[in-house]
Write an enzyme that holds these catalytic residues in place. Structure first.
Site, PDB file in Angstrom:
ATOM      1  N   SER A 274      -3.401   2.226 -16.476  1.00 50.22           N
ATOM      2  CA  SER A 274      -2.555   3.425 -16.546  1.00 50.22           C
ATOM      3  C   SER A 274      -1.379   3.244 -17.500  1.00 50.22           C
ATOM      4  CB  SER A 274      -2.042   3.777 -15.150  1.00 50.22           C
ATOM      5  OG  SER A 274      -1.334   2.682 -14.578  1.00 50.22           O
TER       6      SER A 274
ATOM      7  N   THR B 154      -5.300  -1.094  -8.798  1.00 51.76           N
ATOM      8  CA  THR B 154      -4.400  -2.007  -9.493  1.00 51.76           C
ATOM      9  C   THR B 154      -3.405  -1.265 -10.376  1.00 51.76           C
ATOM     10  OG1 THR B 154      -6.035  -2.288 -11.265  1.00 51.76           O
ATOM     11  CG2 THR B 154      -6.031  -3.910  -9.508  1.00 51.76           C
ATOM     12  N   GLY B 155      -3.509   0.090 -10.481  1.00 59.44           N
ATOM     13  CA  GLY B 155      -2.550   0.813 -11.304  1.00 59.44           C
ATOM     14  C   GLY B 155      -2.628   0.278 -12.709  1.00 59.44           C
ATOM     15  N   THR B 156      -1.756  -0.622 -13.062  1.00 57.70           N
ATOM     16  CA  THR B 156      -2.053  -1.618 -14.085  1.00 57.70           C
ATOM     17  C   THR B 156      -1.701  -1.338 -15.521  1.00 57.70           C
ATOM     18  OG1 THR B 156      -3.881  -2.481 -12.815  1.00 57.70           O
ATOM     19  CG2 THR B 156      -3.886  -3.016 -15.068  1.00 57.70           C
ATOM     20  N   THR B 157      -1.287  -2.428 -16.171  1.00 59.08           N
ATOM     21  CA  THR B 157      -1.349  -2.544 -17.628  1.00 59.08           C
ATOM     22  C   THR B 157      -2.004  -3.881 -17.932  1.00 59.08           C
ATOM     23  OG1 THR B 157       0.718  -1.319 -17.867  1.00 59.08           O
ATOM     24  CG2 THR B 157      -0.049  -2.539 -19.784  1.00 59.08           C
TER      25      THR B 157
END
EC number: 3.4.25.1
Length: 216
Positions: free
Chosen positions: A146, A16-19
């Site tokens: 991330s 999901t990479g994500t914040t």
């Protein structure tokens, strides 16, 4: 002769990479996430909702391996439904966070996921819990994924105790927007969920409507 293979992203783990972010206000919580999903260096989904319901007024924000995070959320959702029937009332937010922590720790060698749990219950109001590697802590706000590395300074500077629901919603949108501008693994739209004693409100903020910090 080289053996023909498919695109490289098809053999990469989908992440999901994500914040992700969640924050308490007096009477409830606000959760937020970006929507980009990647595999290796390729974006495979631009609009995944990473805010998953665990019960009526309890949600979690997902980061890490998309499949692992969703698996944990589904397991907890089922267990909370059973627990709610057994006790004859809605579960507590801490109970949901404890289940997430226990599952994450038990299968830490097999699963790669980090979940923030937030919601409202009649005993303790709005609550945010960070769960990671067997750790369970209640915090006024929590960030993960991330993109969080790019916004720690921003959230530390901008957070104020006692912010209203509307201020917390804007705080979440601003944080996501900044992370999505800085982090190549975060992007797409912003999903926002606001939870209080009256219910749950879901909102999507399109990329073009997100605030920008680079116009000046």
């Amino acid at each position: 002769m080289l053996e023909e293979t498919g695109p490289e992203w098809m053999t990469e783990e989908v992440k999901t990479g994500t914040t992700i972010i969640a924050i308490e206000f007096n009477g409830g919580v606000v959760l937020g996430s970006d929507s980009r999903v990647s595999a290796g260096e390729s974006v495979v989904n631009r609009v995944m909702n990473k805010l998953s319901p665990l019960h009526d007024k309890i949600y979690c924000a997902l980061s890490g391996s998309a499949a692992d995070a969703q698996t944990i959320a589904e397991m907890v959702n089922y267990q909370l439904d059973v627990h709610s029937i057994e006790i004859g009332e809605d579960p507590q937010v801490r109970s949901a966070a404890t289940l997430v922590r226990n599952i994450s720790y038990k299968y830490k060698e097999e699963l790669s996921a980090h979940l923030i749990v937030a919601g409202w219950d009649r005993r303790a109001g709005g609550q945010v819990f960070a769960t990671l590697n067997g750790l369970l802590t209640r915090q006024p706000f929590a960030v993960g994924g991330s993109g969080s590395f790019y916004v720690y300074g921003f959230v530390d500077a901008e957070y104020r105790k006692g912010m209203s629901k509307e201020e917390c919603q804007q705080f979440v949108v601003n944080t996501l927007s900044l992370a999505m501008n800085r982090d190549g693994s975060s992007g797409g739209v912003a999903y926002i969920v606001t939870i209080d004693e009256h219910g749950t409100e879901e909102k999507v903020v399109l990329g073009n409507d997100l605030p920008t910090f680079f116009d000046q």
